[in-house]
Design a protein around this motif. Structure first.
Motif, PDB file in Angstrom:
ATOM      1  N   PHE A  74      -6.542  13.797  12.137  1.00 50.82           N
ATOM      2  CA  PHE A  74      -5.229  13.586  11.887  1.00 50.82           C
ATOM      3  C   PHE A  74      -4.526  12.582  12.506  1.00 50.82           C
ATOM      4  N   ALA A  75      -5.170  12.287  13.748  1.00 53.42           N
ATOM      5  CA  ALA A  75      -4.284  11.015  14.585  1.00 53.42           C
ATOM      6  C   ALA A  75      -4.660   9.902  13.580  1.00 53.42           C
ATOM      7  N   VAL A  76      -6.018   9.632  13.179  1.00 49.60           N
ATOM      8  CA  VAL A  76      -6.428   8.480  12.693  1.00 49.60           C
ATOM      9  C   VAL A  76      -5.843   8.256  11.092  1.00 49.60           C
ATOM     10  N   LEU A  77      -5.707   9.670  10.593  1.00 51.89           N
ATOM     11  CA  LEU A  77      -4.963   9.546   9.368  1.00 51.89           C
ATOM     12  C   LEU A  77      -3.636   9.287   9.299  1.00 51.89           C
ATOM     13  N   ILE A  78      -2.880   9.663  10.098  1.00 53.51           N
ATOM     14  CA  ILE A  78      -1.407   9.317  10.253  1.00 53.51           C
ATOM     15  C   ILE A  78      -1.133   7.784  10.914  1.00 53.51           C
ATOM     16  N   PHE A  79      -1.946   7.503  11.667  1.00 54.94           N
ATOM     17  CA  PHE A  79      -1.506   6.413  12.514  1.00 54.94           C
ATOM     18  C   PHE A  79      -2.498   5.091  12.169  1.00 54.94           C
ATOM     19  N   LEU A  80      -3.461   5.148  11.585  1.00 52.55           N
ATOM     20  CA  LEU A  80      -4.388   3.997  10.973  1.00 52.55           C
ATOM     21  C   LEU A  80      -4.430   4.207   9.320  1.00 52.55           C
ATOM     22  N   VAL A  81      -4.871   4.924   8.590  1.00 52.98           N
ATOM     23  CA  VAL A  81      -5.153   5.178   7.478  1.00 52.98           C
ATOM     24  C   VAL A  81      -3.779   5.093   6.643  1.00 52.98           C
ATOM     25  N   ALA A  82      -3.071   5.897   6.859  1.00 50.53           N
ATOM     26  CA  ALA A  82      -1.587   6.065   6.162  1.00 50.53           C
ATOM     27  C   ALA A  82      -1.054   4.723   6.001  1.00 50.53           C
ATOM     28  N   PRO A  83      -0.899   4.031   7.305  1.00 53.52           N
ATOM     29  CA  PRO A  83       0.135   2.795   7.120  1.00 53.52           C
ATOM     30  C   PRO A  83      -0.602   1.478   6.349  1.00 53.52           C
ATOM     31  N   ILE A  84      -1.959   1.715   6.405  1.00 55.13           N
ATOM     32  CA  ILE A  84      -2.549   0.750   5.565  1.00 55.13           C
ATOM     33  C   ILE A  84      -2.572   1.012   4.067  1.00 55.13           C
ATOM     34  N   TRP A  85      -2.755   2.416   3.738  1.00 56.05           N
ATOM     35  CA  TRP A  85      -2.816   2.611   2.244  1.00 56.05           C
ATOM     36  C   TRP A  85      -1.601   2.764   1.754  1.00 56.05           C
ATOM     37  N   SER A  86      -0.333   3.020   2.333  1.00 56.82           N
ATOM     38  CA  SER A  86       0.696   2.829   1.675  1.00 56.82           C
ATOM     39  C   SER A  86       1.421   1.720   1.609  1.00 56.82           C
ATOM     40  N   THR A  87       0.915   0.800   2.008  1.00 55.64           N
ATOM     41  CA  THR A  87       1.482  -0.766   1.552  1.00 55.64           C
ATOM     42  C   THR A  87       1.755  -0.998   0.147  1.00 55.64           C
ATOM     43  N   THR A  88       0.577  -0.754  -0.774  1.00 59.50           N
ATOM     44  CA  THR A  88       0.915  -1.034  -2.104  1.00 59.50           C
ATOM     45  C   THR A  88       1.943   0.106  -2.864  1.00 59.50           C
ATOM     46  N   PRO A  89       1.836   1.284  -2.625  1.00 53.50           N
ATOM     47  CA  PRO A  89       3.107   2.113  -3.129  1.00 53.50           C
ATOM     48  C   PRO A  89       4.377   1.640  -2.803  1.00 53.50           C
ATOM     49  N   ALA A  90       4.556   1.276  -1.294  1.00 55.02           N
ATOM     50  CA  ALA A  90       5.639   0.852  -0.907  1.00 55.02           C
ATOM     51  C   ALA A  90       6.238  -0.383  -1.541  1.00 55.02           C
ATOM     52  N   ALA A  91       5.249  -1.209  -1.644  1.00 54.89           N
ATOM     53  CA  ALA A  91       5.564  -2.520  -2.265  1.00 54.89           C
ATOM     54  C   ALA A  91       5.990  -2.425  -3.913  1.00 54.89           C
ATOM     55  N   SER A  92       5.177  -1.381  -4.409  1.00 58.41           N
ATOM     56  CA  SER A  92       5.666  -1.137  -5.790  1.00 58.41           C
ATOM     57  C   SER A  92       7.123  -0.469  -6.071  1.00 58.41           C
ATOM     58  N   LEU A  93       7.428   0.413  -4.963  1.00 61.96           N
ATOM     59  CA  LEU A  93       8.725   0.949  -5.120  1.00 61.96           C
ATOM     60  C   LEU A  93       9.842  -0.012  -4.702  1.00 61.96           C
ATOM     61  N   PHE A  94       9.658  -1.051  -3.837  1.00 57.19           N
ATOM     62  CA  PHE A  94      10.328  -2.193  -3.355  1.00 57.19           C
ATOM     63  C   PHE A  94      10.838  -2.967  -4.636  1.00 57.19           C
ATOM     64  N   ILE A  95       9.806  -3.453  -5.179  1.00 57.57           N
ATOM     65  CA  ILE A  95       9.704  -4.032  -6.516  1.00 57.57           C
ATOM     66  C   ILE A  95      10.668  -3.566  -7.744  1.00 57.57           C
ATOM     67  N   ALA A  96      10.169  -2.161  -7.784  1.00 55.14           N
ATOM     68  CA  ALA A  96      11.078  -1.420  -8.901  1.00 55.14           C
ATOM     69  C   ALA A  96      12.592  -1.175  -8.519  1.00 55.14           C
ATOM     70  N   HIS A  97      12.649  -0.833  -7.461  1.00 55.92           N
ATOM     71  CA  HIS A  97      14.152  -0.685  -7.067  1.00 55.92           C
ATOM     72  C   HIS A  97      15.081  -2.009  -7.057  1.00 55.92           C
ATOM     73  N   THR A  98      14.221  -3.191  -6.889  1.00 54.13           N
ATOM     74  CA  THR A  98      14.944  -4.499  -6.687  1.00 54.13           C
ATOM     75  C   THR A  98      15.290  -4.769  -8.301  1.00 54.13           C
ATOM     76  N   LEU A  99      14.226  -4.493  -9.213  1.00 54.06           N
ATOM     77  CA  LEU A  99      14.444  -5.090 -10.564  1.00 54.06           C
ATOM     78  C   LEU A  99      15.235  -4.132 -11.295  1.00 54.06           C
ATOM     79  N   PHE A 100      15.164  -2.780 -11.049  1.00 57.99           N
ATOM     80  CA  PHE A 100      15.898  -1.709 -12.040  1.00 57.99           C
ATOM     81  C   PHE A 100      17.039  -0.964 -11.370  1.00 57.99           C
ATOM     82  N   ILE A 101      17.264  -1.080 -10.305  1.00 55.04           N
ATOM     83  CA  ILE A 101      18.304  -0.261  -9.566  1.00 55.04           C
ATOM     84  C   ILE A 101      19.103  -1.127  -8.903  1.00 55.04           C
TER      85      ILE A 101
END
Length: 542
Positions: free
Chosen positions: A28-55
């Motif tokens: 769980f330590a590796v999942l939370i502090f290593l894997v999750a931050p790297i994996w979440s980059t693209t979803p976070a980027a997509s949400l930021f783009i959508a928020h900027t363009l449509f909201i």
């Protein structure tokens, strides 16, 4: 004569179910502090783009300078994710290479069935072969074993890893035959027997009969547990962002620059392959120590092995050192050969031509024609040090051109006993439950380039190295095997047993508490052993 099942199906070791493993805190330590931050980059980027363009009112033009920069970076990540998905789809098709040489494969399969048939003791070979160079299993014949014969029990226990460690009693003829068909023809077995050619059916029937003799067990009819079909199963890839690959590329190029500046290395290219090389000006091809060829394993390229390399370059200033840069297993997505690893014979051909061109071995000895007079020729070969996945390339060279290798050092080798299936299961199929397992799974095993190599270009016949294929296997000055007893990937106790049963004793360094890769960590017990073994060559050349 067919085997008979006389032993209780539920008392033998191969029928003991694998107990469920709990998650550990490290997972769980590796999942939370290593894997999750790297994996979440693209979803976070997509949400930021959508928020900027449509909201966001005013969209992109309402952003400040910092936010516009962030938006552009997010857009790059989104575009890269689409490109990554395209690459994944491109290489995910099953069976990207053919069955290979079926005759060779039959020979190798027969060889693995003979492994352990000689009933060799764990700490040495039988007296009848005591004075032979290649004792034991290769000379044995595959005979019908009793159901309770320890050799049959051990073999059944090792093979069940290809069925996710299911109890052997759960295996059935159809599932085992599908597994055999894959091992021979690298393809799905047709659903109807009429769709199998007579020649293929004859090969399949013969192999199945040999397997039943070796297991001492009549496999019941039915489907049973599903087998692992490595090159056909769905390719599991975990996405990672553009910034990850960019940062890794920048770091590795910087480390390459540091090696060039402080250790006088240089990058060379030979027939599409890249290498780091350092040849001391005072080295003499005829009288000097043999060059070192270091073949690294899966991971992060120079970043992962940098401390090893600086130790090698710093400790051995008297001999050439050659390091292949392998982009397909180093997450170098920007390299043109990232998704096109070479098959065995083509790879060895290019390595051989480079070693010969450098004058480190004689092309006359290799049967390649006349020596090029522009290069000095020592004809004594190279010292090969391989780690983990690098032992596959090491094995390829030994199979094709064993005379090119004067000494061999295998560190955490995956080339031995790979036919048993535990290595494949542990690294690619076993559910992660600890932090180190999750690190290996996410950061290595499910990376696109690595997954492509292991799941679409894996050739188990080429990657399996047997004792008799190792020159001077029992000479501790010419062959060293470094194993860790707590290896999370390799079943090192079984590899040690395989080697010692063939008379290899003094050349094995076995640390019962070491994990995979720990032998190459500076300050550990294994690395000084490797360095000293490399230095000991001086006594052979004086």
């Amino acid at each position: 004569m067919a085997p008979t099942n006389t032993q209780s199906e539920h008392t033998s070791i191969e029928n003991i179910p694998t107990p469920p493993r709990p998650y550990t805190l490290s997972y769980f330590a590796v999942l939370i502090f290593l894997v999750a931050p790297i994996w979440s980059t693209t979803p976070a980027a997509s949400l930021f783009i959508a928020h900027t363009l449509f909201i966001k009112h005013g969209g992109f033009w309402a952003l400040g300078t910092t936010q516009r920069t962030t938006f552009c970076l997010a857009l790059c990540e989104a575009i890269f994710s689409a490109y990554y998905y395209h690459l994944e789809r491109k290489v995910s098709a099953a069976g990207t290479f053919g069955p290979g040489n079926v005759a060779e494969l039959q020979t190798i399969f027969t060889r693995l069935l003979k492994t352990g048939m000689a009933n060799l003791p764990e700490e040495g070979y039988d007296e009848e072969t005591l004075d032979t160079e290649r004792p034991g299993s290769p000379a044995e014949s595959i005979t019908l074993l009793g159901n309770d014969d320890p050799r049959a029990v051990d073999f059944r226990h090792s093979i069940r890893a290809w069925f996710r460690n299911a109890p052997w009693s759960s295996l059935r003829r159809q599932g085992v035959t599908r597994w055999l068909y894959w091992t021979i023809f690298n393809d799905y077995m047709p659903s109807s027997p009429q769709q199998i050619s007579s020649s293929h059916q004859a090969i399949l029937d013969h192999t199945y009969d040999q397997l039943q003799k070796r297991t001492g067990y009549v496999i019941p009819e039915g489907e049973g547990s599903a087998p692992l079909l490595l090159t056909l199963d769905k390719m599991v890839v975990c996405f990672r962002p553009l910034w990850w690959y960019t940062a890794l590329a920048v770091i590795n190029r910087y480390l390459e620059y540091r090696l060039e500046k402080h250790y006088q290395t240089r990058r060379i290219s030979h027939e599409g392959l890249d290498f780091l090389i350092r040849i001391p000006t005072q080295w003499n091809a005829q009288k000097g120590p043999t060059p070192i060829l270091f073949i690294h394993g899966l991971g992060l390229g120079l970043l992962q092995y940098y401390t090893v390399f600086i130790e090698l370059f710093g400790s051995f200033t008297d001999r050439p050192i050659l390091i292949p840069l392998q982009p397909h297993i180093s997450q170098d997505i920007f390299h043109p050969r990232y998704l096109t690893p070479l098959p065995r014979r083509e790879a060895v051909k290019r390595y051989t031509s480079l070693i010969t061109k450098l004058g480190w071995t004689s092309d006359i000895a290799l049967g390649m024609g006349e020596d090029d007079s522009s290069f000095s020729v020592s004809g004594r070969g190279v010292t090969v040090v391989s780690h983990s996945n690098g032992s596959y390339l090491h094995a390829w060279i030994l199979k094709e051109n064993p005379f090119m290798v004067s000494r061999s050092c295998f560190v955490d080798p995956v080339t031995f006993c790979g036919w048993e299936g535990e290595l494949c299961y542990n690294f690619l199929y076993r559910p992660s439950r600890t932090g180190i397992e999750l690190i290996m799974r996410y950061f290595v095993g499910t990376e696109l380039g690595v997954a492509n190599v292991l799941r679409r270009h894996f050739d188990w016949t080429s990657n399996s190295l047997f004792y008799e294929e190792i020159p001077h296997a029992r000479d501790p000055q010419k062959a060293l095997y470094v194993l860790g007893g707590q290896d999370d990937i390799v079943n090192s106790p079984r590899v040690k047993k395989y080697l010692t049963s063939h008379g290899i004793k003094k050349g094995i360094y076995y640390n019962p508490t070491a994990r995979h890769g720990q032998a190459l960590i500076g300050g550990g017990e294994g690395f000084p052993i490797i360095l000293q073994w490399l230095r000991d060559e001086d006594s052979l050349t004086t």
